[in-house]
Design an enzyme around this catalytic site. Structure first.
Site, PDB file in Angstrom:
ATOM      1  N   GLU A   1      -5.414  -8.458  -0.380  1.00  0.00           N
ATOM      2  CA  GLU A   1      -6.118  -8.156   0.875  1.00  0.00           C
ATOM      3  C   GLU A   1      -7.585  -7.935   0.547  1.00  0.00           C
ATOM      4  O   GLU A   1      -7.916  -7.021  -0.216  1.00  0.00           O
ATOM      5  CB  GLU A   1      -5.563  -6.898   1.559  1.00  0.00           C
TER       6      GLU A   1
ATOM      7  N   GLU B   1       0.822  -1.231   0.000  1.00  0.00           N
ATOM      8  CA  GLU B   1       0.000   0.000   0.000  1.00  0.00           C
ATOM      9  C   GLU B   1       0.845   1.265   0.000  1.00  0.00           C
ATOM     10  O   GLU B   1       0.652   2.165   0.825  1.00  0.00           O
ATOM     11  CB  GLU B   1      -0.958  -0.012   1.205  1.00  0.00           C
TER      12      GLU B   1
END
Ligand code: AHR
Length: 505
Positions: A295, A176
């Site tokens: 995720e 991320e």
């Protein structure tokens, strides 16, 4: 009383989407909360093995047949020095873990996790730190993990008791990196550059690896989807996958709308495929980039409790969502989304596996149990192997707050050619009525219904807790197969697994 809703489905052996990459049933363990300490590892627990791993937890993990587990983060990896977690345990430092504001004792690290994965029957999917570190750290870590011996880091691994390399195949280039919350957050240009250089050097150490570049943290990020385009502009030739992350929640209590959220997941996947293919055309490339949805899950129940967690403690109870029945239904639809795009989604990791937004919960020193979401995940992972078939579906529909034309039936079909088994996964989204399903399976001559598993509950908010399992499947579904046509009544708000096997097989 509302009238029944209906759906028709046709599946055919020849309507192939793709052979399913089993890694779409992957998961994730981060050094976060009680995922590691008190989750997979608790040396003082009566169920601990010689390594300190909880055998009761391992059994539940094995029940999910998890092919790959992402590690060690997550946000945590962006501040992680992997060297802190190898070598004699008594020499390992206790450090401030800045992503989640805890103390990391480093009692579990790379080698222990690889050992745990071997016991669980899973592969490791390793993330490198591109937050506080970069190319240098990544090349050292891969040398430590994958080089057979005769170099500084491979010999260091051997001196730590691991003669054989871990041979980790799948690597994430950071986590991320588009998020301002990330330690060492980067602009898309900065990330694209460092990801390319890291990829290049990691492949020089081990040419057999596969690499995942970071996509957006979720589809509402302001830089989405330019982030993916710029990242791939830099890395297209050097990576194999782009990552997607997305979490869902029923924040306003609108369950009909909540159960439609898989349509958002479908749109997200579709957009990222479009960006990948735009870049393929722009680069005049023959290579196709795959998707790693590394995720995904429901995450909202624990948000308020997490605000009250004391910082700088070891393994506090962070992100401990207690999942209810409607979460299990949504998870079922999300798994169906992966099957529908299994031509491009080759990896997906339910985030996470134990205690932290997880299908498996534990008490420190106590029991371990299955959350509601364990069941659709288990069914998909155990029965969803083989070839994904493209079903033709005509379903009654409804409108919700954010979606129009939501089909009551969400379904996928899998043909397991090794076992001669056809499996239909189906969610009836209707909160009021049973769904009358007919499914044409004429291309599967000689098959019979082996089992119709149903996960149903009159209470959408029912949960499983230690010692009380309110949500669990039964095999009493009424599917039958006559003259090439499966007919079944799917109870209102239910997850269904209809297994057809070849008669006599
Ligand atoms: O899975 C929990 C967190 O969610 C991860 O650490 C991070 O990557 C994401 O924001």
């Amino acid at each position: 009383m509302t009238s029944q809703v209906k759906a028709k489905m046709i599946i055919d052996k020849e309507f192939v989407i793709s052979r399913i990459d089993k890694r779409i049933y992957g998961s994730f363990i981060e050094h976060l909360g009680r995922a590691v300490y008190g989750g997979i590892y608790e040396p003082d627990h009566p169920e601990a093995d010689d390594f300190g791993f909880r055998k009761d937890v391992l059994e539940l993990v094995k029940g999910l047949n998890v092919p790959i587990v992402r590690y060690p983060g997550g946000n945590m990896v962006s501040g992680y020095n992997w060297e802190d977690g190898v070598g004699p345990a008594e020499n390992r430092p206790r450090k401030l873990e800045l992503a989640w504001r805890t103390i990391e004792p480093n009692l579990v690290g790379t080698n222990e996790f690889a050992e745990w994965c071997r016991k669980a029957g899973s592969e490791v999917m390793m993330a490198v730190n591109l937050g506080t570190r970069g190319v240098d750290d990544a090349r050292n870590l891969i040398e430590y993990c994958n080089h057979p011996g005769g170099s500084y880091y491979s010999d260091l691994r051997i001196s730590h008791g691991y003669k054989e390399p871990h041979r980790i195949k799948t690597w994430c280039l950071g986590n991320e990196m588009d998020g301002p919350w990330q330690i060492g957050h980067k602009t898309m240009e900065e990330y694209g550059r460092v990801a390319l250089e890291t990829a290049k050097v990691m492949r020089w150490v081990d040419p057999d690896i596969e690499l995942v570049a970071c996509g957006s943290s979720h589809s509402s990020m302001p830089t989405f989807p330019q982030w993916e385009a710029t990242t791939l502009e830099h890395t297209y030739d050097a990576v194999d996958y782009i990552s997607l992350h997305q979490y869902f929640g029923n924040r306003d209590g609108d369950s009909a709308n909540y159960l439609a959220l898989s349509l958002e997941m479908d749109r997200f996947i579709h957009t990222i495929i479009s960006v990948c293919d735009y870049m393929k055309a722009k680069k005049r490339s023959r290579k196709t980039i795959s998707l790693s949805f590394d995720e995904w899950n429901v995450w909202y129940h624990s948000n308020d409790a997490d605000k009250r967690i004391e910082p700088w403690t070891v393994a506090p109870p962070q992100l401990e969502d207690v999942y209810n029945f409607e979460d299990a239904l949504l998870v079922g639809t999300l798994l169906i989304s992966f099957l529908k795009r299994s031509d491009r989604v080759k990896i997906a990791c339910m985030a996470q596996l134990v205690n932290v937004i997880a299908p498996i919960m534990t008490e420190n020193g106590g029991t371990a149990w299955k959350q509601t979401i364990y069941y659709p995940y288990m069914h998909a992972s155990v029965y969803g192997r083989g070839i994904a078939l493209k079903p033709v579906i005509v379903s009654d529909k409804y409108d919700s707050k954010d979606f129009t034309d939501v089909p009551y039936l969400e379904a996928a079909a899998v043909y397991n050619d090794e076992k001669d088994e056809v499996v239909v996964f189906a969610v009836n989204r209707s909160l009021e009525s049973a769904l009358e399903l007919t499914c044409d399976v004429r291309s599967f001559a000689g098959y019979r219904v082996a089992e119709h598993i149903v996960l149903e509950n009159p209470d959408l908010k029912a949960v499983n807790t230690a010692g009380s399992e309110k949500v669990k499947p039964h095999s009493g579904g009424n599917a039958r197969l006559d003259d090439g046509l499966v007919s079944a009544l799917l109870p209102k708000q239910s997850w269904n697994v209809i297994r057809l096997t070849k008669a006599g097989a």
